[in-house]
Design a protein around this motif. Structure first.
Motif, PDB file in Angstrom:
ATOM      1  N   LYS A 134       0.821  -1.208   0.000  1.00  0.00           N
ATOM      2  CA  LYS A 134       0.000   0.000   0.000  1.00  0.00           C
ATOM      3  C   LYS A 134       0.859   1.266   0.000  1.00  0.00           C
ATOM      4  N   LYS A 135       1.988   1.207   0.687  1.00  0.00           N
ATOM      5  CA  LYS A 135       2.867   2.374   0.784  1.00  0.00           C
ATOM      6  C   LYS A 135       3.866   2.478  -0.367  1.00  0.00           C
ATOM      7  N   ALA A 136       4.002   1.423  -1.162  1.00  0.00           N
ATOM      8  CA  ALA A 136       4.964   1.440  -2.271  1.00  0.00           C
ATOM      9  C   ALA A 136       4.527   2.457  -3.319  1.00  0.00           C
ATOM     10  N   SER A 137       5.470   3.273  -3.747  1.00  0.00           N
ATOM     11  CA  SER A 137       5.144   4.297  -4.745  1.00  0.00           C
ATOM     12  C   SER A 137       5.435   3.817  -6.164  1.00  0.00           C
ATOM     13  N   ASP A 138       6.283   2.835  -6.304  1.00  0.00           N
ATOM     14  CA  ASP A 138       6.639   2.304  -7.616  1.00  0.00           C
ATOM     15  C   ASP A 138       5.750   1.102  -7.948  1.00  0.00           C
ATOM     16  N   ASP A 139       5.160   1.106  -9.141  1.00  0.00           N
ATOM     17  CA  ASP A 139       4.253   0.011  -9.525  1.00  0.00           C
ATOM     18  C   ASP A 139       4.945  -1.344  -9.564  1.00  0.00           C
ATOM     19  N   LYS A 140       6.182  -1.383 -10.055  1.00  0.00           N
ATOM     20  CA  LYS A 140       6.910  -2.663 -10.113  1.00  0.00           C
ATOM     21  C   LYS A 140       7.143  -3.204  -8.702  1.00  0.00           C
ATOM     22  N   LEU A 141       7.514  -2.300  -7.804  1.00  0.00           N
ATOM     23  CA  LEU A 141       7.735  -2.725  -6.419  1.00  0.00           C
ATOM     24  C   LEU A 141       6.436  -3.218  -5.808  1.00  0.00           C
ATOM     25  N   LYS A 142       5.359  -2.506  -6.025  1.00  0.00           N
ATOM     26  CA  LYS A 142       4.061  -2.899  -5.492  1.00  0.00           C
ATOM     27  C   LYS A 142       3.663  -4.285  -6.002  1.00  0.00           C
ATOM     28  N   LYS A 143       3.838  -4.524  -7.301  1.00  0.00           N
ATOM     29  CA  LYS A 143       3.494  -5.827  -7.867  1.00  0.00           C
ATOM     30  C   LYS A 143       4.391  -6.931  -7.318  1.00  0.00           C
TER      31      LYS A 143
END
Length: 68
Positions: A31-40
């Motif tokens: 939820k706190k990740a700002s980068d889409d790749k990191l979030k995925k």
């Protein structure tokens, strides 16, 4: 711990606990990740962690161990 079986059981319980804690923490991280790749990547790791926890539960059930 008196023998290797006690150590094995302790390790299984410890791993189960770690996976449980990750299942609680990873959604917050995603939820706190700002980068889409990191979030995925975090979301993928969450799904893998859920599978690991389920496998550990199956092993514990097979051996008659309460993982909690």
């Amino acid at each position: 711990m008196k023998n290797l079986e006690d150590l094995f059981q302790h390790q299984l319980k410890d791993l189960y606990s770690a996976e449980s804690q990750l299942i609680k923490a990873l959604p917050k991280m995603a939820k706190k990740a700002s980068d889409d790749k990191l979030k995925k990547a975090i979301e993928k790791h969450l799904e893998e962690t859920k599978e690991h926890k389920e496998r550990l539960k199956e092993v514990c059930d097979e051996l008659g161990i309460k993982p909690t």
